[in-house]
Design a protein around this motif. Structure first.
Motif, PDB file in Angstrom:
ATOM      1  N   ALA A 136      72.022 -10.659  -0.118  1.00 27.24           N
ATOM      2  CA  ALA A 136      72.843  -9.563   0.434  1.00 27.24           C
ATOM      3  C   ALA A 136      72.707  -8.411  -0.449  1.00 27.24           C
ATOM      4  N   ILE A 137      72.813  -8.418  -1.819  1.00 22.99           N
ATOM      5  CA  ILE A 137      72.679  -7.441  -2.840  1.00 22.99           C
ATOM      6  C   ILE A 137      71.368  -6.665  -2.752  1.00 22.99           C
ATOM      7  N   ARG A 138      70.216  -7.503  -2.589  1.00 21.01           N
ATOM      8  CA  ARG A 138      69.136  -7.193  -2.695  1.00 21.01           C
ATOM      9  C   ARG A 138      68.816  -6.145  -1.467  1.00 21.01           C
ATOM     10  N   LEU A 139      69.221  -6.571  -0.376  1.00 22.48           N
ATOM     11  CA  LEU A 139      69.122  -5.967   0.845  1.00 22.48           C
ATOM     12  C   LEU A 139      69.780  -4.552   0.936  1.00 22.48           C
ATOM     13  N   TYR A 140      70.843  -4.664   0.481  1.00 23.04           N
ATOM     14  CA  TYR A 140      71.874  -3.470   0.306  1.00 23.04           C
ATOM     15  C   TYR A 140      71.108  -2.485  -0.566  1.00 23.04           C
ATOM     16  N   ARG A 141      70.527  -3.019  -1.793  1.00 20.36           N
ATOM     17  CA  ARG A 141      69.691  -2.009  -2.402  1.00 20.36           C
ATOM     18  C   ARG A 141      68.612  -1.325  -2.006  1.00 20.36           C
ATOM     19  N   TYR A 142      67.987  -2.156  -0.924  1.00 24.51           N
ATOM     20  CA  TYR A 142      66.792  -1.564  -0.329  1.00 24.51           C
ATOM     21  C   TYR A 142      67.429  -0.468   0.844  1.00 24.51           C
ATOM     22  N   LEU A 143      68.781  -0.718   1.240  1.00 30.12           N
ATOM     23  CA  LEU A 143      69.251   0.177   2.321  1.00 30.12           C
ATOM     24  C   LEU A 143      69.613   1.447   1.587  1.00 30.12           C
ATOM     25  N   LEU A 144      69.702   1.397   0.231  1.00 28.11           N
ATOM     26  CA  LEU A 144      70.070   2.540  -0.425  1.00 28.11           C
ATOM     27  C   LEU A 144      68.790   3.610  -0.653  1.00 28.11           C
ATOM     28  N   SER A 145      67.593   2.929  -0.400  1.00 31.31           N
ATOM     29  CA  SER A 145      66.558   3.593  -0.500  1.00 31.31           C
ATOM     30  C   SER A 145      65.961   4.683   0.520  1.00 31.31           C
ATOM     31  N   PRO A 146      65.201   5.638  -0.072  1.00 26.66           N
ATOM     32  CA  PRO A 146      64.739   6.731   0.831  1.00 26.66           C
ATOM     33  C   PRO A 146      63.831   6.075   2.106  1.00 26.66           C
ATOM     34  N   ALA A 160      70.720   4.524  26.599  1.00 27.62           N
ATOM     35  CA  ALA A 160      71.689   4.983  27.170  1.00 27.62           C
ATOM     36  C   ALA A 160      72.881   5.247  26.326  1.00 27.62           C
ATOM     37  N   SER A 161      72.348   4.949  24.883  1.00 26.53           N
ATOM     38  CA  SER A 161      73.332   5.043  23.766  1.00 26.53           C
ATOM     39  C   SER A 161      73.877   6.360  23.549  1.00 26.53           C
ATOM     40  N   ASP A 162      74.966   6.291  23.473  1.00 27.98           N
ATOM     41  CA  ASP A 162      75.756   7.744  22.962  1.00 27.98           C
ATOM     42  C   ASP A 162      76.262   7.608  21.722  1.00 27.98           C
ATOM     43  N   LEU A 163      75.950   6.504  20.876  1.00 25.91           N
ATOM     44  CA  LEU A 163      76.538   6.199  19.471  1.00 25.91           C
ATOM     45  C   LEU A 163      76.352   7.082  18.449  1.00 25.91           C
ATOM     46  N   ALA A 164      77.087   7.423  17.617  1.00 27.64           N
ATOM     47  CA  ALA A 164      76.576   8.385  16.463  1.00 27.64           C
ATOM     48  C   ALA A 164      76.263   7.354  15.388  1.00 27.64           C
ATOM     49  N   TYR A 165      75.150   7.675  14.827  1.00 25.65           N
ATOM     50  CA  TYR A 165      74.549   6.870  13.692  1.00 25.65           C
ATOM     51  C   TYR A 165      74.754   7.629  12.314  1.00 25.65           C
ATOM     52  N   VAL A 166      74.664   6.753  11.166  1.00 25.87           N
ATOM     53  CA  VAL A 166      75.008   7.356   9.939  1.00 25.87           C
ATOM     54  C   VAL A 166      73.814   6.516   9.194  1.00 25.87           C
ATOM     55  N   SER A 167      73.294   6.962   7.872  1.00 26.13           N
ATOM     56  CA  SER A 167      72.349   6.758   7.173  1.00 26.13           C
ATOM     57  C   SER A 167      72.741   5.212   6.752  1.00 26.13           C
ATOM     58  N   PRO A 168      71.516   4.373   6.727  1.00 28.68           N
ATOM     59  CA  PRO A 168      71.705   3.153   6.094  1.00 28.68           C
ATOM     60  C   PRO A 168      72.349   2.933   4.692  1.00 28.68           C
ATOM     61  N   ARG A 197      83.990  12.468  -2.902  1.00 27.24           N
ATOM     62  CA  ARG A 197      83.148  11.276  -2.952  1.00 27.24           C
ATOM     63  C   ARG A 197      81.783  11.556  -1.992  1.00 27.24           C
ATOM     64  N   ILE A 198      80.575  11.641  -2.928  1.00 22.28           N
ATOM     65  CA  ILE A 198      79.408  11.947  -2.265  1.00 22.28           C
ATOM     66  C   ILE A 198      78.568  10.850  -2.184  1.00 22.28           C
ATOM     67  N   PRO A 199      77.892  10.602  -1.149  1.00 24.80           N
ATOM     68  CA  PRO A 199      77.100   9.370  -0.805  1.00 24.80           C
ATOM     69  C   PRO A 199      75.991   9.276  -1.800  1.00 24.80           C
ATOM     70  N   GLN A 200      75.565  10.435  -2.041  1.00 23.35           N
ATOM     71  CA  GLN A 200      73.974  10.514  -2.702  1.00 23.35           C
ATOM     72  C   GLN A 200      74.340  10.070  -4.303  1.00 23.35           C
ATOM     73  N   GLN A 201      75.569  10.431  -4.792  1.00 26.03           N
ATOM     74  CA  GLN A 201      75.806  10.255  -6.081  1.00 26.03           C
ATOM     75  C   GLN A 201      76.405   8.893  -6.305  1.00 26.03           C
ATOM     76  N   GLU A 202      76.885   8.475  -5.198  1.00 27.12           N
ATOM     77  CA  GLU A 202      77.518   6.919  -5.019  1.00 27.12           C
ATOM     78  C   GLU A 202      76.267   6.037  -5.032  1.00 27.12           C
TER      79      GLU A 202
END
Length: 239
Positions: A136-146, A160-168, A197-202
């Motif tokens: 899981a850690i390896r995949l989360y590391r990938y999700l942090l990538s551009p 039909a989705s009205d969901l609000a999405y956030v970055s991986p 708390r800034i996502p890019q920095q974290e």
């Protein structure tokens, strides 16, 4: 998508009586402990009982938490049966992946590399926290990538989705602290509105921390050994 409650609520009063309360051994104090290898093994009778439950489509996630690789065969058998609905199939794949089944692990990797926003988000928010380990850690590391961010925003979403999405990356920042020992920062809360708390920095903090502790983290099971994390094989992969 929340996938844990249903398996727990399907007890019908029989589980504790048949297993003599052994399920308590697999209920963690916190999520980080949940992804660690169980310190107890099942007796022959407990294995037989769990095997029966699995073949009946019950306690699939609990089966994965036991760490018993002998349960891979009944889980695979149930997964291939006509009795398994989409919900139970998902749970069976998660349990198999946690037990080290490579085909199930590859299926989750392919979900994270999918061209479907919902599939990617479900895998990041439900599958990976449950499976845990270096996998899981390896995949989360990938999700942090551009690269992951670009793939996600190009991916399709339900019409039909009205969901609000956030970055991986946000998914990774929310879940990584729950599956690693002594995380460098607390789980990120996108709704808290904390200006400190800034996502890019974290994200940078996490990538540096994983790199510095990689030798230790690689020992966390399941490791995902033999899995194609690049996603190149997903085009021809069949679950």
């Amino acid at each position: 998508m929340k996938v844990r409650a249903r398996s727990v609520l399907s007890c019908r009063g029989c589980f504790g009586a048949l297993l003599g309360g052994f399920l308590l051994l697999w209920i963690p104090v916190n999520t980080a402990q949940e992804t660690s290898k169980p310190s107890h093994t099942l007796s022959a009778q407990q294995k037989e009982t769990m095997n029966t439950f699995v073949l009946d489509g019950r306690y699939l996630l609990e089966a994965g938490k036991t760490g018993e690789s002998d349960l891979i065969v009944p889980l695979r058998s149930y997964l291939g049966s006509r009795r398994a609905d989409s919900f139970s199939r998902r749970q069976a794949v998660m349990a198999l992946a946690r037990l080290g089944d490579q085909r199930a692990q590859q299926q989750i990797v392919c979900a994270c590399n999918d061209d479907d926003k919902i599939a990617m988000q479900d895998a990041a928010e439900s599958d990976l926290p449950y499976v845990g380990g270096w996998f899981a850690i390896r995949l989360y590391r990938y999700l942090l990538s551009p690269e992951a961010d670009k793939r996600f925003w190009k991916a399709k979403k339900p019409e039909a989705s009205d969901l609000a999405y956030v970055s991986p990356a946000i998914w990774a920042l929310m879940q990584l602290p729950k599956i690693v020992p002594n995380p460098p920062v607390a789980p990120f809360d996108p709704g808290a509105g904390d200006p400190g708390r800034i996502p890019q920095q974290e994200g940078t903090i996490w990538l540096d921390w994983i790199r510095q502790h990689e030798t230790l983290l690689q020992q966390l099971t399941p490791t995902g050994e033999g899995i194609d994390f690049t996603g190149k094989s997903c085009r021809h992969f069949k679950p």
